[in-house]
Each structure stands twice: as C-alpha cells, then as structure tokens.
Enzyme design. Structure first.
Site, PDB file in Angstrom:
ATOM      1  N   LYS A  22       2.502  10.909  -9.867  1.00  0.00           N
ATOM      2  CA  LYS A  22       1.222  10.932  -9.143  1.00  0.00           C
ATOM      3  C   LYS A  22       0.295  12.021  -9.699  1.00  0.00           C
ATOM      4  O   LYS A  22      -0.798  12.233  -9.194  1.00  0.00           O
ATOM      5  CB  LYS A  22       1.464  11.139  -7.653  1.00  0.00           C
ATOM      6  CG  LYS A  22       2.128   9.918  -7.030  1.00  0.00           C
ATOM      7  CD  LYS A  22       2.482  10.136  -5.605  1.00  0.00           C
ATOM      8  CE  LYS A  22       3.172   8.910  -5.037  1.00  0.00           C
ATOM      9  NZ  LYS A  22       3.820   9.210  -3.743  1.00  0.00           N
ATOM     10  N   CYS A  56      -1.667   9.527   7.849  1.00  0.00           N
ATOM     11  CA  CYS A  56      -1.486   8.257   7.158  1.00  0.00           C
ATOM     12  C   CYS A  56      -0.018   7.825   7.166  1.00  0.00           C
ATOM     13  O   CYS A  56       0.726   8.138   8.111  1.00  0.00           O
ATOM     14  CB  CYS A  56      -2.054   8.320   5.744  1.00  0.00           C
ATOM     15  SG  CYS A  56      -2.271   6.696   4.974  1.00  0.00           S
ATOM     16  N   LYS A  73      -5.245  10.204   1.568  1.00  0.00           N
ATOM     17  CA  LYS A  73      -6.020   9.453   2.575  1.00  0.00           C
ATOM     18  C   LYS A  73      -7.158  10.282   3.162  1.00  0.00           C
ATOM     19  O   LYS A  73      -6.977  11.473   3.457  1.00  0.00           O
ATOM     20  CB  LYS A  73      -5.048   9.008   3.678  1.00  0.00           C
ATOM     21  CG  LYS A  73      -5.632   8.204   4.803  1.00  0.00           C
ATOM     22  CD  LYS A  73      -6.397   6.990   4.366  1.00  0.00           C
ATOM     23  CE  LYS A  73      -5.599   6.050   3.492  1.00  0.00           C
ATOM     24  NZ  LYS A  73      -6.453   5.051   2.780  1.00  0.00           N
ATOM     25  N   ASP A  91      -1.941  10.497  -3.291  1.00  0.00           N
ATOM     26  CA  ASP A  91      -2.194   9.377  -4.206  1.00  0.00           C
ATOM     27  C   ASP A  91      -2.303   9.884  -5.630  1.00  0.00           C
ATOM     28  O   ASP A  91      -1.831   9.248  -6.566  1.00  0.00           O
ATOM     29  CB  ASP A  91      -3.464   8.639  -3.808  1.00  0.00           C
ATOM     30  CG  ASP A  91      -3.152   7.652  -2.712  1.00  0.00           C
ATOM     31  OD1 ASP A  91      -3.070   8.087  -1.547  1.00  0.00           O
ATOM     32  OD2 ASP A  91      -2.924   6.473  -3.019  1.00  0.00           O
ATOM     33  N   ARG A 127       0.842  -1.201   0.000  1.00  0.00           N
ATOM     34  CA  ARG A 127       0.000   0.000   0.000  1.00  0.00           C
ATOM     35  C   ARG A 127       0.878   1.253   0.000  1.00  0.00           C
ATOM     36  O   ARG A 127       2.070   1.180   0.238  1.00  0.00           O
ATOM     37  CB  ARG A 127      -0.974  -0.012   1.177  1.00  0.00           C
ATOM     38  CG  ARG A 127      -0.382  -0.420   2.533  1.00  0.00           C
ATOM     39  CD  ARG A 127      -0.980   0.339   3.644  1.00  0.00           C
ATOM     40  NE  ARG A 127      -0.828   1.764   3.427  1.00  0.00           N
ATOM     41  CZ  ARG A 127       0.275   2.443   3.656  1.00  0.00           C
ATOM     42  NH1 ARG A 127       1.359   1.863   4.106  1.00  0.00           N
ATOM     43  NH2 ARG A 127       0.322   3.751   3.434  1.00  0.00           N
ATOM     44  N   ALA A 168       0.931   4.967  -2.465  1.00  0.00           N
ATOM     45  CA  ALA A 168       0.938   5.138  -3.922  1.00  0.00           C
ATOM     46  C   ALA A 168       2.273   4.769  -4.590  1.00  0.00           C
ATOM     47  O   ALA A 168       2.291   4.172  -5.668  1.00  0.00           O
ATOM     48  CB  ALA A 168       0.549   6.574  -4.257  1.00  0.00           C
TER      49      ALA A 168
HETATM   50  C1  RUB Z   1      -1.860   5.740   1.526  1.00  0.00           C
HETATM   51  C2  RUB Z   1      -1.860   7.228   1.411  1.00  0.00           C
HETATM   52  C3  RUB Z   1      -0.516   7.905   1.275  1.00  0.00           C
HETATM   53  C4  RUB Z   1      -0.210   8.104  -0.221  1.00  0.00           C
HETATM   54  C5  RUB Z   1       1.218   8.546  -0.457  1.00  0.00           C
HETATM   55  O1  RUB Z   1      -3.160   5.188   1.431  1.00  0.00           O
HETATM   56  O2  RUB Z   1      -2.872   7.876   1.360  1.00  0.00           O
HETATM   57  O3  RUB Z   1      -0.527   9.161   1.881  1.00  0.00           O
HETATM   58  O4  RUB Z   1      -0.426   6.893  -0.909  1.00  0.00           O
HETATM   59  O5  RUB Z   1       2.107   7.543  -0.031  1.00  0.00           O
HETATM   60  P1  RUB Z   1      -3.335   3.596   1.489  1.00  0.00           P
HETATM   61  P2  RUB Z   1       3.594   7.417  -0.634  1.00  0.00           P
HETATM   62  O6  RUB Z   1      -2.714   3.115   2.759  1.00  0.00           O
HETATM   63  O7  RUB Z   1      -4.808   3.378   1.431  1.00  0.00           O
HETATM   64  O8  RUB Z   1      -2.638   3.028   0.261  1.00  0.00           O
HETATM   65  O9  RUB Z   1       4.267   8.719  -0.391  1.00  0.00           O
HETATM   66  O10 RUB Z   1       4.205   6.267   0.131  1.00  0.00           O
HETATM   67  O11 RUB Z   1       3.455   7.113  -2.090  1.00  0.00           O
END
Ligand code: RUB
Length: 309
Positions: free
Chosen positions: A230, A125, A205, A194, A18, A20
């Site tokens: 993203k 998150c 999130k 995301d 999990r 992004a």
């Molecule tokens: C994870 C979430 C993170 C983003 C960015 O949601 O909202 O803030 O994905 O993460 P979930 P990163 O747990 O539902 O996947 O910076 O690691 O890409």
C-alpha cells in the site's frame, strides 16, 4: 474482454469488492482468470495483458494496492513462449495473494501488541488489517471495546460493527461527526490505509484525517495498519495521490437539491505528523520511514519502470 475479468473489474468499480487489500487480491485473481482462459498467440497475449491491466487500473484511482498488485504480477513475468508466460502470470498472482494474506496475519500480531489491556479502540470505515489487530488483541485475552464510525455514505462501518460483535467484542457505533465528542473515551485509534505516500502521509477513507486531528488534540495514539504494497513508489518522484470523487447521488438525489452542488470525495490524506506508527508486515515503523519501505519492498528503479514516468 474475458467475462470473469470484467466481472471482477466491475465489482471493484461498483464497490461490491472493496477495501484496498481485497481490491489488490481481486486484481491478481483477475489476471489468473485472464491467463488461464487466454486463447491466441504470444503477441496477442502480451497486447491483451496490457489492455486488461489498464482496464482494471481504471476502476478505482486511489488505492495504490491495485496498481502494485498488477505490477507485481506482470513485471515479474518470465518466459519466452506463451505457455511459459501464462504459467508465470498465474504463479506470480498466486504468490501475491498468499503473501498479502500472510501480511495481514503478521500485521494483526504486531498491531495487537500496541493495543493495551482494557483499551477503548476507535476505528473508521472497514479495514481488514485494522480489524485483524483489534480481533487479535481480543483473542489474546485483552479486554477491549471498540467505538466505530458508521462511515457515510457507504456505511462500511456496519460491516465493521457486525464483524466485531460476532467476535464478542463490545462495540459502539457512532455517526462520523461524533468522533471528537467520543475521543475523550478513547485510548488508541487503529485504522487502515489505501495508500501511504513516501513522506508518510496516509490516504484512507474520508474522515480519517479528522479522526487523526481529534486524536492528536486529545493525545490519543493514532496507529495505521498497512501492508507494504500500500506504499506508493510514484510519490517518491512527487506524484500526488489521486483522490477518488464518486457520484454525488451516493450522498443525495441532486434533483431534490436544485441549485446545490453535491460533492463526494471518498478518501483524504492524513499528514505524517498526526500518525504515531504504521504497522506493516515488515514491522512497526514511524511514518517518516515510509520511503525506506518503498525502497526495500518495491525495488524502486529495478522493477518499477512505470514509476519513472
Ligand atoms: C476502504 C478503506 C479502508 C482501506 C483499508 O474504502 O478506506 O480503510 O481500504 O482496508 P472503500 P483494508 O470502502 O471505499 O474501498 O485493510 O481492508 O485493505
């Protein structure tokens, strides 16, 4: 379907994999497994590649990183023979993974510059990119502390709190609904994303937009860390980002609440007016420059055939 591909896709669907960035790299890795192990002819390879793409895309709808990773690898595929195409997919996927890791490092450097010495940082998150900035600021010798949300219903905040504590950063974990209560103690909010829409809206999130509102009210800078993949090319042509709504049983057992509807949207959109800056590997930008990032990086209209539909 190849067993390894299935394992990765189902890992993304069940949230074992999990965040992004992780999702995007896992999708690229799945394509490597597919290309390496494929047995059959050239036309079957192309047909199966399409199926694998659709299957992985179906796992989580909101993070555009997943889509962009797959298109990065597949749209750049070169070669006429099966072997050439196989090699090209593997090389593209490895390139994507390497670039995405470098992007997180650069974001860490640029984002750390935004975090002042002595700051109390709030985050939500579990974002690798946001954590990279916070940890980099700490490693630069800045005395900082963090307030982080537990992040219901999946408690990704537990990972964040443990990661920060392991780095020796003082961290206080709070319930999501205490964000506004604590905002008065906060100097800067740093979160991940995301998806970034072309108008600069940030999809992250669920609860992120409430945090942004509280930050805005308290005049606390709100910074988003997001790799360029993203950013969503589709939003340029007016497509809305689909917000994933997961099983209500992640929140409570519906049997214990007869006649009650339980809903579980897992992301929300923060409008650009509540975002002070987006930290990307290209540099720190205003959310209003999101379209420029899409134009530059995604080669919109050149490689993005699918995005026109
Ligand atoms: C994870 C979430 C993170 C983003 C960015 O949601 O909202 O803030 O994905 O993460 P979930 P990163 O747990 O539902 O996947 O910076 O690691 O890409």
């Amino acid at each position: 379907m190849n067993e390894k591909v299935k394992e990765i896709a189902e890992g993304i669907r069940s949230m074992e994999i999990r965040g992004a960035g992780h999702i995007a790299r896992a999708a690229a890795t799945a394509l490597i497994y597919f290309a390496e192990s494929f047995m059959g002819g050239r036309d079957e390879f192309l047909a199966e590649l399409e199926k694998v793409k659709e299957y992985i895309l179906s796992t989580r709808p909101t993070a555009v990183s997943l889509r962009n990773a797959l298109y990065y690898v597949i749209n750049r595929m070169q070669g006429e023979t099966l072997e050439e195409m196989r090699k090209s997919i593997i090389a593209n996927a490895e390139e994507f993974i390497e670039n995405s890791q470098k992007a997180v490092e650069l974001i860490g450097k640029y984002g750390a510059g935004r975090i002042p010495h002595g700051a109390t940082v709030m985050t939500h998150c579990n974002s690798t990119a946001a954590l990279q900035c916070i940890i980099e600021a700490h490693r630069q010798g800045k005395e900082i502390e963090v307030i982080n949300t537990e992040t219901r219903p999946w408690f990704q905040g537990h990972i964040t709190a443990r990661t920060l504590a392991k780095e020796g950063i003082p961290v206080t974990m709070i319930v999501d609904s205490a964000v506004r209560y604590f905002m008065r103690d906060v100097d800067i909010v740093v979160v991940g994303a995301d998806t970034i829409a072309s108008n600069g809206a940030v999809i992250n999130k669920i609860g992120t937009s409430q945090m942004a509102l509280a930050a805005h009210e308290a005049r606390v800078p709100f910074i988003v860390c997001a790799e360029s993949y993203k950013f969503s090319p589709e939003t340029v042509i007016g497509k809305l980002v689909k917000i994933e709504e997961r099983d209500p049983r992640e929140i409570a057992d519906p049997k214990e609440f007869p006649d009650v509807k339980i809903r579980n949207p897992v992301f929300d959109a923060t409008p650009p007016e509540y975002v002070d800056a987006i930290v990307t590997e290209i540099g720190v930008i205003s959310p209003y420059l999101a379209y420029e990032v899409i134009k530059e990086v995604m080669n919109l209209g050149v490689k993005g055939e699918e995005n026109r539909h």
